[in-house]
Design a protein around this motif. Structure first.
Motif, PDB file in Angstrom:
ATOM      1  N   ILE A   1     -24.110  15.032  -2.897  1.00 16.14           N
ATOM      2  CA  ILE A   1     -23.549  14.815  -4.237  1.00 16.14           C
ATOM      3  C   ILE A   1     -22.024  14.747  -4.134  1.00 16.14           C
ATOM      4  O   ILE A   1     -21.385  13.934  -4.808  1.00 16.14           O
ATOM      5  N   SER A   2     -21.438  15.540  -3.262  1.00 21.01           N
ATOM      6  CA  SER A   2     -19.984  15.493  -3.047  1.00 21.01           C
ATOM      7  C   SER A   2     -19.548  14.110  -2.579  1.00 21.01           C
ATOM      8  O   SER A   2     -18.521  13.592  -3.032  1.00 21.01           O
TER       9      SER A   2
ATOM     10  N   MET B   1     -19.434  17.749 -12.336  1.00 20.92           N
ATOM     11  CA  MET B   1     -19.936  18.046 -13.676  1.00 20.92           C
ATOM     12  C   MET B   1     -20.398  16.743 -14.362  1.00 20.92           C
ATOM     13  O   MET B   1     -21.442  16.730 -15.012  1.00 20.92           O
ATOM     14  N   THR B   2     -19.637  15.682 -14.180  1.00 17.37           N
ATOM     15  CA  THR B   2     -20.028  14.395 -14.759  1.00 17.37           C
ATOM     16  C   THR B   2     -21.326  13.908 -14.133  1.00 17.37           C
ATOM     17  O   THR B   2     -22.230  13.469 -14.843  1.00 17.37           O
ATOM     18  N   PHE B   3     -21.422  14.004 -12.812  1.00 15.17           N
ATOM     19  CA  PHE B   3     -22.654  13.585 -12.146  1.00 15.17           C
ATOM     20  C   PHE B   3     -23.841  14.338 -12.737  1.00 15.17           C
ATOM     21  O   PHE B   3     -24.838  13.735 -13.139  1.00 15.17           O
ATOM     22  N   TYR B   4     -23.737  15.662 -12.794  1.00  6.01           N
ATOM     23  CA  TYR B   4     -24.861  16.470 -13.271  1.00  6.01           C
ATOM     24  C   TYR B   4     -25.086  16.369 -14.779  1.00  6.01           C
ATOM     25  O   TYR B   4     -26.164  16.700 -15.258  1.00  6.01           O
TER      26      TYR B   4
END
Length: 184
Positions: free
Chosen positions: A43-44, A55-58
């Protein structure tokens, strides 16, 4: 009149900004997959490439597979919109629609070939099966087996055509599909 296929949308409408952010995340995953094994992508890695925060990704996705699925469904949504504007929605089981599908999805060949090289065929197959069940079946009832047969045939022929460098004209493949599927 409202397009009857659009009433069953896969995804709810999002703001342009939200849609753009989701697309950026999906494109980041695909870009990373060109140089890194899918399982190794974190994810990084994705948020760095997409230029968004974790936070935007999740906020939008739980997993990187969710991001790929969204991107895939977004392509299908664009396809449905284009079909309703250009060739209509009279039938999906004819040479005109098959040809249109091949040429439309060819614009996204890089995406599909990247998924194929990563052995993520199941994502593509699930998406096309869901498309057939949610959008085609309610308007043009066929047995589920016919829809799955047709969807699998279209996907496999399309992927093989792309993998082989599109040596044959699209019309030649359309003729093969029509002949094998008993389409006039």
């Amino acid at each position: 009149m409202k397009n009857p296929l659009m009433k069953n949308r896969i995804d709810k409408k999002f703001s342009k900004r939200s849609r753009f952010t989701r697309q950026c995340i999906g494109e980041a995953v695909i870009t990373l997959m060109k140089n890194k094994d899918y399982e190794s992508i974190t994810i990084s890695d994705i948020v760095k490439k997409a230029g968004v925060s974790r936070m935007t990704f999740y906020h939008y996705f739980q997993t990187k597979t969710d991001a790929l699925n969204y991107y895939l469904y977004e392509i299908i949504e664009i396809y449905l919109e284009e079909c309703s504007r250009t060739i209509g929605i009279d039938t999906f089981f004819d040479a005109v629609h098959i040809r249109h599908a091949f040429l439309f999805f060819d614009q996204y060949a890089d995406f599909f070939l990247t998924l194929s090289r990563a052995n993520l065929h199941s994502l593509m197959l699930h998406a096309i099966n869901e498309y057939m069940l949610r959008f085609v079946d309610p308007v043009y009832p066929h047995s589920t087996y016919e829809l799955y047969y047709y969807a699998g045939a279209l996907l496999n022929v399309f992927l093989k055509w792309e993998e082989n460098g599109k040596k044959e004209p699209a019309d030649e493949l359309v003729a093969v599909i029509c002949r094998c599927s008993g389409i006039d």
